[in-house]
Design an enzyme around this catalytic site. Sequence first.
Site, PDB file in Angstrom:
ATOM      1  N   MET A   1       0.870  -0.713  -0.114  1.00 58.21           N
ATOM      2  CA  MET A   1       0.048  -0.353   0.034  1.00 58.21           C
ATOM      3  C   MET A   1       0.654   1.106   0.225  1.00 58.21           C
ATOM      4  O   MET A   1       0.580   2.497  -0.691  1.00 58.21           O
ATOM      5  CB  MET A   1      -0.947  -0.043   0.882  1.00 58.21           C
ATOM      6  CG  MET A   1      -1.530   0.924   1.404  1.00 58.21           C
ATOM      7  SD  MET A   1      -2.814   0.863   2.525  1.00 58.21           S
ATOM      8  CE  MET A   1      -2.329   0.991   4.388  1.00 58.21           C
ATOM      9  N   LEU A   2       2.078   1.379   1.107  1.00 55.24           N
ATOM     10  CA  LEU A   2       2.895   2.297   0.766  1.00 55.24           C
ATOM     11  C   LEU A   2       3.493   2.802  -0.109  1.00 55.24           C
ATOM     12  O   LEU A   2       4.042   3.548  -1.006  1.00 55.24           O
ATOM     13  CB  LEU A   2       3.128   2.237   2.186  1.00 55.24           C
ATOM     14  CG  LEU A   2       4.273   3.604   2.804  1.00 55.24           C
ATOM     15  CD1 LEU A   2       3.829   4.888   2.824  1.00 55.24           C
ATOM     16  CD2 LEU A   2       4.746   3.007   4.095  1.00 55.24           C
TER      17      LEU A   2
ATOM     18  N   ASP B   1      13.572 -11.247  -1.526  1.00 55.04           N
ATOM     19  CA  ASP B   1      13.489 -11.901  -0.532  1.00 55.04           C
ATOM     20  C   ASP B   1      14.607 -11.152   0.830  1.00 55.04           C
ATOM     21  O   ASP B   1      15.560 -11.026   0.664  1.00 55.04           O
ATOM     22  CB  ASP B   1      13.664 -13.137  -0.072  1.00 55.04           C
ATOM     23  CG  ASP B   1      13.364 -13.721   1.405  1.00 55.04           C
ATOM     24  OD1 ASP B   1      13.033 -13.094   2.224  1.00 55.04           O
ATOM     25  OD2 ASP B   1      13.521 -14.722   1.193  1.00 55.04           O
TER      26      ASP B   1
ATOM     27  N   ALA C   1       7.090  -6.158   4.764  1.00 55.23           N
ATOM     28  CA  ALA C   1       6.887  -6.061   6.465  1.00 55.23           C
ATOM     29  C   ALA C   1       5.866  -8.000   6.713  1.00 55.23           C
ATOM     30  O   ALA C   1       5.005  -7.253   5.328  1.00 55.23           O
ATOM     31  CB  ALA C   1       6.645  -4.662   7.083  1.00 55.23           C
TER      32      ALA C   1
ATOM     33  N   THR D   1       2.816  -7.649   7.820  1.00 56.62           N
ATOM     34  CA  THR D   1       1.542  -6.502   8.371  1.00 56.62           C
ATOM     35  C   THR D   1       0.554  -7.003   9.069  1.00 56.62           C
ATOM     36  O   THR D   1      -0.110  -6.385   9.606  1.00 56.62           O
ATOM     37  CB  THR D   1       1.751  -5.057   7.241  1.00 56.62           C
ATOM     38  OG1 THR D   1       0.583  -6.208   6.061  1.00 56.62           O
ATOM     39  CG2 THR D   1       2.591  -4.780   7.184  1.00 56.62           C
TER      40      THR D   1
ATOM     41  N   TYR E   1       3.380  -8.613  17.010  1.00 60.49           N
ATOM     42  CA  TYR E   1       3.745  -7.659  15.681  1.00 60.49           C
ATOM     43  C   TYR E   1       5.073  -6.722  15.922  1.00 60.49           C
ATOM     44  O   TYR E   1       5.813  -6.367  15.310  1.00 60.49           O
ATOM     45  CB  TYR E   1       2.746  -7.401  14.891  1.00 60.49           C
ATOM     46  CG  TYR E   1       2.831  -6.739  14.168  1.00 60.49           C
ATOM     47  CD1 TYR E   1       3.158  -6.674  12.849  1.00 60.49           C
ATOM     48  CD2 TYR E   1       2.048  -4.183  14.326  1.00 60.49           C
ATOM     49  CE1 TYR E   1       3.585  -5.538  11.270  1.00 60.49           C
ATOM     50  CE2 TYR E   1       2.568  -3.972  13.659  1.00 60.49           C
ATOM     51  CZ  TYR E   1       2.912  -3.601  12.340  1.00 60.49           C
ATOM     52  OH  TYR E   1       3.369  -2.744  11.571  1.00 60.49           O
TER      53      TYR E   1
ATOM     54  N   LYS F   1       8.715  -5.568  15.193  1.00 64.74           N
ATOM     55  CA  LYS F   1       8.613  -4.296  14.748  1.00 64.74           C
ATOM     56  C   LYS F   1      10.297  -3.784  15.711  1.00 64.74           C
ATOM     57  O   LYS F   1      10.403  -2.466  15.212  1.00 64.74           O
ATOM     58  CB  LYS F   1       7.622  -3.409  14.511  1.00 64.74           C
ATOM     59  CG  LYS F   1       6.562  -4.520  13.232  1.00 64.74           C
ATOM     60  CD  LYS F   1       6.925  -3.617  12.078  1.00 64.74           C
ATOM     61  CE  LYS F   1       7.439  -2.928  11.675  1.00 64.74           C
ATOM     62  NZ  LYS F   1       7.681  -2.383   9.430  1.00 64.74           N
TER      63      LYS F   1
HETATM   64  N1  LIG Z   1      -0.387  -0.183   7.422  1.00 62.05           N
HETATM   65  C1  LIG Z   1      -0.644   0.795   8.295  1.00 62.05           C
HETATM   66  O1  LIG Z   1      -1.904   1.379   8.957  1.00 62.05           O
HETATM   67  C2  LIG Z   1       0.586   0.448   8.683  1.00 62.05           C
HETATM   68  C3  LIG Z   1       0.671   1.309   9.722  1.00 62.05           C
HETATM   69  C4  LIG Z   1       1.790   1.173  10.882  1.00 62.05           C
HETATM   70  C5  LIG Z   1       2.933   0.888  10.358  1.00 62.05           C
HETATM   71  N2  LIG Z   1       2.584   0.678   8.844  1.00 62.05           N
HETATM   72  C6  LIG Z   1       4.074  -0.135   8.641  1.00 62.05           C
HETATM   73  O2  LIG Z   1       4.173   0.702   7.426  1.00 62.05           O
HETATM   74  C7  LIG Z   1       4.892  -0.221   6.045  1.00 62.05           C
HETATM   75  C8  LIG Z   1       4.458  -0.459   5.133  1.00 62.05           C
HETATM   76  O3  LIG Z   1       3.007  -1.070   5.451  1.00 62.05           O
HETATM   77  P1  LIG Z   1       2.056  -1.388   4.548  1.00 62.05           P
HETATM   78  O4  LIG Z   1       0.513  -0.830   5.152  1.00 62.05           O
HETATM   79  O5  LIG Z   1       2.285  -0.841   2.957  1.00 62.05           O
HETATM   80  O6  LIG Z   1       2.412  -3.212   3.842  1.00 62.05           O
HETATM   81  P2  LIG Z   1       1.812  -4.204   2.819  1.00 62.05           P
HETATM   82  O7  LIG Z   1       0.858  -3.492   1.582  1.00 62.05           O
HETATM   83  O8  LIG Z   1       1.386  -5.310   3.382  1.00 62.05           O
HETATM   84  O9  LIG Z   1       2.933  -4.164   1.599  1.00 62.05           O
HETATM   85  C9  LIG Z   1       3.938  -4.953   2.170  1.00 62.05           C
HETATM   86  C10 LIG Z   1       4.886  -5.388   0.877  1.00 62.05           C
HETATM   87  O10 LIG Z   1       5.858  -6.553   1.349  1.00 62.05           O
HETATM   88  C11 LIG Z   1       6.401  -7.329   0.798  1.00 62.05           C
HETATM   89  N3  LIG Z   1       6.864  -8.521   1.524  1.00 62.05           N
HETATM   90  C12 LIG Z   1       6.619  -8.940   2.989  1.00 62.05           C
HETATM   91  N4  LIG Z   1       7.676 -10.170   2.647  1.00 62.05           N
HETATM   92  C13 LIG Z   1       8.755  -9.326   1.502  1.00 62.05           C
HETATM   93  C14 LIG Z   1       9.802 -10.110   1.807  1.00 62.05           C
HETATM   94  N5  LIG Z   1      10.283 -11.112   2.676  1.00 62.05           N
HETATM   95  N6  LIG Z   1      11.122  -9.964   1.065  1.00 62.05           N
HETATM   96  C15 LIG Z   1      10.054  -8.903  -0.211  1.00 62.05           C
HETATM   97  N7  LIG Z   1       8.777  -8.409   0.437  1.00 62.05           N
HETATM   98  C16 LIG Z   1       8.067  -8.665   1.240  1.00 62.05           C
HETATM   99  C17 LIG Z   1       4.848  -7.501   1.359  1.00 62.05           C
HETATM  100  O11 LIG Z   1       4.641  -8.918  -0.076  1.00 62.05           O
HETATM  101  P3  LIG Z   1       2.985  -9.638   0.204  1.00 62.05           P
HETATM  102  O12 LIG Z   1       1.507  -8.594   0.075  1.00 62.05           O
HETATM  103  O13 LIG Z   1       3.601 -10.827  -1.114  1.00 62.05           O
HETATM  104  O14 LIG Z   1       3.610 -10.702   1.168  1.00 62.05           O
HETATM  105  C18 LIG Z   1       4.045  -6.881   0.528  1.00 62.05           C
HETATM  106  O15 LIG Z   1       3.912  -6.575  -0.740  1.00 62.05           O
HETATM  107  C19 LIG Z   1       5.308  -1.586   6.922  1.00 62.05           C
HETATM  108  O16 LIG Z   1       6.678  -1.695   7.654  1.00 62.05           O
HETATM  109  C20 LIG Z   1       4.393  -1.517   8.423  1.00 62.05           C
HETATM  110  O17 LIG Z   1       5.026  -2.328   8.881  1.00 62.05           O
HETATM  111  C21 LIG Z   1       1.611   0.421   8.372  1.00 62.05           C
END
Ligand SMILES: NC(=O)c1ccc[n+]([C@@H]2O[C@H](COP(=O)([O-])OP(=O)(O)OC[C@H]3O[C@@H](n4cnc5c(N)ncnc54)[C@H](OP(=O)(O)O)[C@@H]3O)[C@@H](O)[C@H]2O)c1
Length: 293
Positions: free
Chosen positions: A22-23, A47, A69, A71, A134, A138
């Site tokens: 998403m980000l 990876d 991450a 997530t 989680y 983190k």
């Molecule tokens: N969403 C929120 O509300 C929120 C709040 C606070 C902090 N954050 C932090 O913000 C960041 C971005 O969040 P987001 O919601 O955009 O995350 P997301 O949509 O879940 O995207 C994470 C991406 O990382 C990929 N990934 C997972 N494991 C991997 C690996 N071993 N190697 C390479 N790629 C990998 C995922 O692939 P798959 O989909 O195939 O697993 C996915 O495409 C994260 O660090 C999260 O902890 C998010």
Amino acid sequence: MMLETAEKGDCMRWLIAGAKGMLGHDLVERVLRDGHDVIAVDREEIDITNPASVNQVVRDVDVVVNVAAFTAVDKAEEEEAAAFTVNATGPEILARRCSQIGACLIHISTDYVFGGEATRPYAESDLMEPKGAYGRTKAAGEWAVRVNTDDYLIVRTAWLYGKHGASFPATMANLAATRDELTVVTDEYGQPTWTVDLADLLVRLVDAKAPSGIYHGTSSGKTNWHGFAKAIVESLGKDPAIVKETTAAAFNRPAPRPHYSVLGHNALERIGVTPIGDWRERWNEAATVMFGD
Ligand SMILES: NC(=O)c1ccc[n+]([C@@H]2O[C@H](COP(=O)([O-])OP(=O)(O)OC[C@H]3O[C@@H](n4cnc5c(N)ncnc54)[C@H](OP(=O)(O)O)[C@@H]3O)[C@@H](O)[C@H]2O)c1
């Protein structure tokens, strides 16, 4: 691997790991718009938990952003080891590689590293005391970055929403389309943060040559999920009174949720980088993108 080359400007080479998330999606767009080259990689190309994969893919770049991450907050309770590998070992491997090649690592962290019981906004330097798996993984990821490279920005965000992922506004919009009433919790406070705004902040931090450290990348102000849901419903042209109140106790979720996830922005202000604006104003703009065609 997708290498997108920009045409203008004072070009830097960025690598974004987790680019399909998403980000990541909005960040790739934002960085390209500023005239930088972007290597956008996700699970198919890298990876982050595998040193050989990281060494092969992460080369000849100036900035590496780790938005990859584990997530799934509830799933992490049952699969903490798997979450740890992605959320702590992955950042460690990336940090070591960045240190080796002289790249700056931007690592995205979360409000879940805090206990969620505060009564004033969390400072960047406040004690990390995560309540769930989680958050523990983190928090470990933050330490892994801090001890393995000198050139890093840890940016904690929270309550993220964006067009390219499963987000709270999308869920509320779907529910509002099919139900006469929505019931949403009032006892969890935070700062709804648009991925477009966070992407913009990350670029501004790099442009400002921000010193290594921890920064908070959330909107300003605060609300609870009920307040955010009412704003969403209003943007859909519906009566916000259809959003009824409940408390977190009504939901039996495996992972504990922080009651209070409001983050302060002093570290940004100290270096002259303007924090993201008030969540409500930002939502008004975001809604036109989230719910537009
Ligand atoms: N969403 C929120 O509300 C929120 C709040 C606070 C902090 N954050 C932090 O913000 C960041 C971005 O969040 P987001 O919601 O955009 O995350 P997301 O949509 O879940 O995207 C994470 C991406 O990382 C990929 N990934 C997972 N494991 C991997 C690996 N071993 N190697 C390479 N790629 C990998 C995922 O692939 P798959 O989909 O195939 O697993 C996915 O495409 C994260 O660090 C999260 O902890 C998010």
